[in-house]
Design an enzyme around this catalytic site. Structure first.
Site, PDB file in Angstrom:
ATOM      1  CB  SER A  49      77.513  37.648  84.824  1.00  0.00           C
ATOM      2  OG  SER A  49      76.186  37.639  85.302  1.00  0.00           O
ATOM      3  CG  HIS A  50      73.811  38.672  82.233  1.00  0.00           C
ATOM      4  ND1 HIS A  50      74.174  37.861  83.284  1.00  0.00           N
ATOM      5  CD2 HIS A  50      73.589  37.860  81.176  1.00  0.00           C
ATOM      6  CE1 HIS A  50      74.154  36.602  82.875  1.00  0.00           C
ATOM      7  NE2 HIS A  50      73.805  36.572  81.610  1.00  0.00           N
ATOM      8  CG  ASP A 190      78.723  34.948  87.453  1.00  0.00           C
ATOM      9  OD1 ASP A 190      79.240  36.077  87.322  1.00  0.00           O
ATOM     10  OD2 ASP A 190      77.593  34.774  87.932  1.00  0.00           O
TER      11      ASP A 190
HETATM   12  P1  NDP Z   1      73.295  34.542  91.751  1.00  0.00           P
HETATM   13  O1  NDP Z   1      73.544  33.179  92.261  1.00  0.00           O
HETATM   14  O2  NDP Z   1      74.378  35.524  91.836  1.00  0.00           O
HETATM   15  O3  NDP Z   1      72.030  35.182  92.488  1.00  0.00           O
HETATM   16  C1  NDP Z   1      70.787  34.532  92.411  1.00  0.00           C
HETATM   17  C2  NDP Z   1      69.768  35.250  93.268  1.00  0.00           C
HETATM   18  O4  NDP Z   1      70.103  35.028  94.643  1.00  0.00           O
HETATM   19  C3  NDP Z   1      69.747  36.754  93.068  1.00  0.00           C
HETATM   20  O5  NDP Z   1      68.440  37.205  93.172  1.00  0.00           O
HETATM   21  C4  NDP Z   1      70.615  37.267  94.231  1.00  0.00           C
HETATM   22  O6  NDP Z   1      70.287  38.577  94.647  1.00  0.00           O
HETATM   23  C5  NDP Z   1      70.283  36.265  95.300  1.00  0.00           C
HETATM   24  N1  NDP Z   1      71.345  36.092  96.274  1.00  0.00           N
HETATM   25  C6  NDP Z   1      72.663  35.906  96.027  1.00  0.00           C
HETATM   26  N2  NDP Z   1      73.333  35.761  97.189  1.00  0.00           N
HETATM   27  C7  NDP Z   1      72.416  35.861  98.187  1.00  0.00           C
HETATM   28  C8  NDP Z   1      72.479  35.800  99.606  1.00  0.00           C
HETATM   29  N3  NDP Z   1      73.633  35.608 100.244  1.00  0.00           N
HETATM   30  N4  NDP Z   1      71.326  35.941 100.305  1.00  0.00           N
HETATM   31  C9  NDP Z   1      70.150  36.151  99.678  1.00  0.00           C
HETATM   32  N5  NDP Z   1      70.020  36.222  98.332  1.00  0.00           N
HETATM   33  C10 NDP Z   1      71.146  36.076  97.596  1.00  0.00           C
HETATM   34  O7  NDP Z   1      72.751  34.501  90.232  1.00  0.00           O
HETATM   35  P2  NDP Z   1      73.006  33.424  89.102  1.00  0.00           P
HETATM   36  O8  NDP Z   1      74.464  33.210  89.024  1.00  0.00           O
HETATM   37  O9  NDP Z   1      72.147  32.257  89.307  1.00  0.00           O
HETATM   38  O10 NDP Z   1      72.514  34.243  87.835  1.00  0.00           O
HETATM   39  C11 NDP Z   1      73.174  35.444  87.469  1.00  0.00           C
HETATM   40  C12 NDP Z   1      72.433  36.144  86.386  1.00  0.00           C
HETATM   41  O11 NDP Z   1      72.580  35.452  85.161  1.00  0.00           O
HETATM   42  C13 NDP Z   1      70.923  36.292  86.599  1.00  0.00           C
HETATM   43  O12 NDP Z   1      70.589  37.655  86.470  1.00  0.00           O
HETATM   44  C14 NDP Z   1      70.309  35.491  85.471  1.00  0.00           C
HETATM   45  O13 NDP Z   1      69.084  36.001  84.964  1.00  0.00           O
HETATM   46  C15 NDP Z   1      71.383  35.566  84.421  1.00  0.00           C
HETATM   47  N6  NDP Z   1      71.269  34.483  83.463  1.00  0.00           N
HETATM   48  C16 NDP Z   1      70.760  34.753  82.235  1.00  0.00           C
HETATM   49  C17 NDP Z   1      70.566  33.721  81.322  1.00  0.00           C
HETATM   50  C18 NDP Z   1      69.934  33.961  80.004  1.00  0.00           C
HETATM   51  O14 NDP Z   1      69.720  33.012  79.281  1.00  0.00           O
HETATM   52  N7  NDP Z   1      69.620  35.181  79.628  1.00  0.00           N
HETATM   53  C19 NDP Z   1      70.970  32.348  81.630  1.00  0.00           C
HETATM   54  C20 NDP Z   1      71.469  32.186  82.986  1.00  0.00           C
HETATM   55  C21 NDP Z   1      71.616  33.228  83.852  1.00  0.00           C
HETATM   56  P3  NDP Z   1      71.280  39.816  94.295  1.00  0.00           P
HETATM   57  O15 NDP Z   1      71.122  40.074  92.839  1.00  0.00           O
HETATM   58  O16 NDP Z   1      70.809  40.935  95.166  1.00  0.00           O
HETATM   59  O17 NDP Z   1      72.681  39.358  94.649  1.00  0.00           O
HETATM   60  O1  PYC Z   2      75.071  33.660  81.927  1.00  0.00           O
HETATM   61  O2  PYC Z   2      74.315  31.640  81.594  1.00  0.00           O
HETATM   62  C1  PYC Z   2      74.432  32.824  81.264  1.00  0.00           C
HETATM   63  C2  PYC Z   2      73.762  33.298  80.025  1.00  0.00           C
HETATM   64  C3  PYC Z   2      73.297  32.551  79.005  1.00  0.00           C
HETATM   65  C4  PYC Z   2      72.757  33.432  78.085  1.00  0.00           C
HETATM   66  C5  PYC Z   2      72.913  34.684  78.564  1.00  0.00           C
HETATM   67  N1  PYC Z   2      73.515  34.574  79.774  1.00  0.00           N
END
Ligand code: NDP
Ligand code: PYC
Length: 339
Positions: A49-50, A190
């Site tokens: 997703s990034h 996502d």
């Molecule tokens: P996920 O829900 O995919 O994962 C969240 C965390 O949980 C990760 O560390 C992941 O590890 C872990 N995880 C997932 N499944 C399991 C499991 N079954 N057991 C144990 N640990 C698990 O991530 P999000 O959807 O919440 O976020 C995705 C990305 O989006 C992140 O990198 C976040 O920084 C980014 N993001 C960026 C934003 C911005 O403003 N720049 C805003 C919002 C999100 P693993 O990676 O190993 O799967």
């Molecule tokens: O995936 O939510 C997100 C996000 C926001 C800004 C960058 N990524």
């Protein structure tokens, strides 16, 4: 769902291609290298997703004039354990790296230091920002706010960003323990991927423009909103992220910046906050072993895997075979690089 790969690129080749795209679209050589490494690392680790999925958004934002790819951050030493950076309307990662030497010096002197970045754009995953601190032996926590697309628990209007929290700690005998998670039920990236692929989301993640629950990602993107994860508990984390990333740094809240005059703008203009700790000051010379111990306990208790494990497995495969790309995505990158 991962698409079938047509080609495999080395990390260095992907960085070079992405760097070319950034430079071609008005980013300075220094900033382009930092952003290219960040984005290529996400693709390599399967943080799709990034990863390269974001390149069109970076280009669109740069061309809209909303973000300054050539910004030179201004680092201020504002206390024994406090570093502040004005990112000057540029990306957060170059601002963080400009402040890093001073931050580390303060962590070594004081045992702890914080970094407050304002007037910055963050468009990536957060784990690349904290993992290197743990690789150097420090504990690090970072938060960043984004763009208003999350309704508060029980609320009707989007106030919060998807506001991730990332944490990294050294762990004896293994890669650092790292988690990185949005405070929304699902990251916005996502939702975009699901909409493109025509997949429904799980129930309880979002609402449509009328505030009605929906599993249709397109309805969420078309005037709807996301929900915090875990009801009122995730809600408080999202609020904490706004306080630390915006109120404390002097950046904008997720619902506060106005990008309406910049058609094509996609990168949130907010702030980012870090706390970095030298665990040696805790007086426990077996800190990293203790971290490994608690990680082992949760696995022995039946947790399937630790956060970060999936990334490391994907990274190891990419290091062996190259980073998998579809011919279509590779073609899109080459078109962005060559115009
Ligand atoms: P996920 O829900 O995919 O994962 C969240 C965390 O949980 C990760 O560390 C992941 O590890 C872990 N995880 C997932 N499944 C399991 C499991 N079954 N057991 C144990 N640990 C698990 O991530 P999000 O959807 O919440 O976020 C995705 C990305 O989006 C992140 O990198 C976040 O920084 C980014 N993001 C960026 C934003 C911005 O403003 N720049 C805003 C919002 C999100 P693993 O990676 O190993 O799967
Ligand atoms: O995936 O939510 C997100 C996000 C926001 C800004 C960058 N990524």
């Amino acid at each position: 769902m991962t698409e079938a790969a047509d080609i495999h690129l080395s990390y260095a080749d992907l960085v070079a291609l992405l760097q070319k795209i950034f430079v071609r679209n008005g980013v300075s050589e220094r900033n382009a290298k930092i952003l290219a490494e960040n984005c290529a690392s996400c693709e390599r680790d399967g943080s799709l997703s990034h990863g390269i999925f974001r390149m069109a958004g970076y280009v669109s934002s740069l061309n809209s004039g909303w973000v300054d790819g050539k910004a030179v951050p201004e680092v201020e030493d504002v206390g024994p354990a406090f570093v502040r950076v004005d990112a000057k309307g540029g990306f957060t990662q170059p601002a963080m790296l400009a402040a890093r030497p001073l931050l580390i010096e303060k962590v070594k002197q004081n045992g702890v230091a914080v970094l407050a970045i304002r007037r910055s754009h963050h468009f990536s995953a957060l784990w690349p920002d904290v993992e290197p601190f743990a690789e150097e032996g420090f504990v690090a926590l970072s938060v960043v706010n984004s763009m208003a697309c999350v309704v508060p628990h029980g609320g009707k209007k989007a106030v919060f960003g998807t506001n991730p929290v990332a944490f990294a700690s050294p762990r004896a005998g293994a890669a650092p323990f790292v988690f990185d998670q949005a405070s929304s039920a699902i990251a916005h990236g996502d939702v975009q991927i699901a909409a493109r692929a025509g997949h429904d989301l799980k129930p309880g993640m979002g609402v449509d423009r009328e505030g009605q629950p929906t599993t249709d990602p397109k309805a969420i993107l078309d005037g709807g909103a996301l929900m915090p994860f875990g009801g009122h508990k995730g809600n408080s984390i999202a609020l904490m992220v706004e306080i630390l990333s915006a109120a404390l740094t002097g950046g904008y809240f997720s619902g506060e910046f106005d990008w309406s005059g910049h058609k094509g703008a996609q990168t949130p203009f907010t702030g980012q906050f870090f706390i970095v700790i030298d665990p040696a000051r805790g007086g426990n010379h077996v800190f990293a072993e203790r971290v490994a111990g608690i990680c082992d306990l949760v696995l022995e208790a039946g947790q399937e895997r630790l956060p970060g494990d999936r990334r490391h497995v994907t990274r190891a495969k990419a290091e062996k075979n190259g980073i998998p790309l579809t011919a279509e995505n590779h073609g899109k990158l080459k078109a962005l690089a060559e115009g």
